[in-house]
Scaffold this motif. Structure first.
Motif, PDB file in Angstrom:
ATOM      1  N   ASN A  31       0.803  -1.222   0.000  1.00  8.71           N
ATOM      2  CA  ASN A  31       0.000   0.000   0.000  1.00  8.71           C
ATOM      3  C   ASN A  31       0.837   1.275   0.000  1.00  8.71           C
ATOM      4  OD1 ASN A  31      -3.023  -0.933   0.464  1.00  8.71           O
ATOM      5  ND2 ASN A  31      -1.713  -2.268   1.688  1.00  8.71           N
ATOM      6  N   ASP A  32       2.150   1.125  -0.238  1.00 15.19           N
ATOM      7  CA  ASP A  32       3.053   2.271  -0.351  1.00 15.19           C
ATOM      8  C   ASP A  32       2.984   3.203   0.850  1.00 15.19           C
ATOM      9  OD1 ASP A  32       4.372   1.646  -2.722  1.00 15.19           O
ATOM     10  OD2 ASP A  32       2.757   2.455  -3.949  1.00 15.19           O
ATOM     11  N   ILE A  33       2.932   2.637   2.049  1.00 15.94           N
ATOM     12  CA  ILE A  33       3.002   3.444   3.260  1.00 15.94           C
ATOM     13  C   ILE A  33       4.433   3.376   3.791  1.00 15.94           C
ATOM     14  CG2 ILE A  33       2.199   3.721   5.632  1.00 15.94           C
ATOM     15  CD1 ILE A  33      -0.431   2.488   4.793  1.00 15.94           C
ATOM     16  N   PRO A  34       5.169   4.470   3.754  1.00 20.09           N
ATOM     17  CA  PRO A  34       6.546   4.434   4.266  1.00 20.09           C
ATOM     18  C   PRO A  34       6.565   4.163   5.763  1.00 20.09           C
ATOM     19  CG  PRO A  34       5.882   6.688   3.786  1.00 20.09           C
ATOM     20  CD  PRO A  34       4.791   5.805   3.262  1.00 20.09           C
ATOM     21  N   ILE A  35       7.595   3.470   6.201  1.00 17.04           N
ATOM     22  CA  ILE A  35       7.820   3.208   7.622  1.00 17.04           C
ATOM     23  C   ILE A  35       9.055   4.000   8.049  1.00 17.04           C
ATOM     24  CG2 ILE A  35       8.303   1.454   9.381  1.00 17.04           C
ATOM     25  CD1 ILE A  35       7.225  -0.631   7.335  1.00 17.04           C
ATOM     26  N   ARG A  36       8.926   4.728   9.143  1.00 17.79           N
ATOM     27  CA  ARG A  36      10.086   5.443   9.687  1.00 17.79           C
ATOM     28  C   ARG A  36      10.377   4.899  11.080  1.00 17.79           C
ATOM     29  NH1 ARG A  36      10.917  11.518   7.702  1.00 17.79           N
ATOM     30  NH2 ARG A  36      12.897  10.931   8.618  1.00 17.79           N
TER      31      ARG A  36
END
Length: 243
Positions: free
Chosen positions: A209-214
């Motif tokens: 879902n193209d959610i970046p993780i930081r």
């Protein structure tokens, strides 16, 4: 006021983060500190959702020795996350006078709202800090997976994982002084190298879902706020197209 880099975030906290230097439970000074970090971010105008684990009270995956089934243990762990969610809510409201809502995947009507996606989004739009408890409501899924799921459901622009280290390393930096630090790494590499940042299901959900993780160090005061203001802090996990 400086403009934050993100409009809506989901912050994932481990239950162990609430222990401080204790071996169990919730440390009062630590939960107040964490609440303060959340409030600093909230004051930037960022809409904040939280998912907190329950490992400081009970870890469902560790029940085998007790003769308890894994499913029952996971439900017990979900209830532990509700306890932590209520503690965070009280800390945010009593110390910082910020309106919050606890929403749970399991019905605990006397103390929290049942999770409803549209209602959660509306709370965020009204500037309330929303705390999601009880994981996904299903056994065999971690709170990391719950965090990825809720991030997608409420339209968070990023999933932020709070840890005790500065970001993602090739090995535990406390045990291996030669561990390599990654300031940017792809979902694929995290999964292939089994780096253990989040469980594989959560990482894959974010990837699809193209959610970046930081990933950042929660113990460094002000790091969350600086990250939201665009400073290069911790590790960013995303797709190669986004790098």
């Amino acid at each position: 006021m400086e403009k934050p880099h993100y409009r809506r975030i989901l912050l994932k906290l481990s239950g162990e983060a609430l222990m401080g230097k204790s071996e169990f439970g919730i440390d009062p000074a630590t939960i107040k500190y964490i609440s303060g970090e959340v409030i600093e971010a909230h004051m930037l105008g960022v809409e904040i959702a939280l998912v907190v684990g329950g490992g400081n009270i009970f870890r469902g995956a560790s029940v085998h020795a007790l003769g308890i089934s894994r499913a029952t243990g996971d439900y017990m762990g979900m209830l532990a996350t509700v306890i932590n969610s209520l503690a965070l809510q009280d800390s945010l409201e009593n110390f910082f006078d910020i309106e919050t809502r606890v929403m749970t995947a399991l019905r605990v009507d006397a103390v929290a709202e049942k999770y409803v996606r549209r209602r959660a989004i509306r709370h965020l739009e009204k500037g309330r800090v929303v705390i999601f408890g009880a994981g996904t409501g299903n056994p065999y899924f971690t709170t990391d997976t719950a965090a990825a799921l809720r991030a997608m459901e409420v339209g968070a622009e990023v999933l932020i994982k709070a840890t005790k280290v500065d970001g993602v390393y090739s090995a535990d930096p406390k045990k291996d002084p030669d561990a390599k630090f990654y300031d940017n790494i792809s979902y694929k590499d995290v999964l292939n190298m089994d780096l253990g940042v989040m469980d594989a299901t959560a990482t894959q959900l974010c990837r699809e879902n193209d959610i970046p993780i930081r990933v950042f160090n929660l113990n460094k005061k002000g790091e969350l706020k600086r990250m939201l203001l665009g400073e290069k802090i911790g590790t960013i996990i995303n797709s190669k197209e986004q790098v």
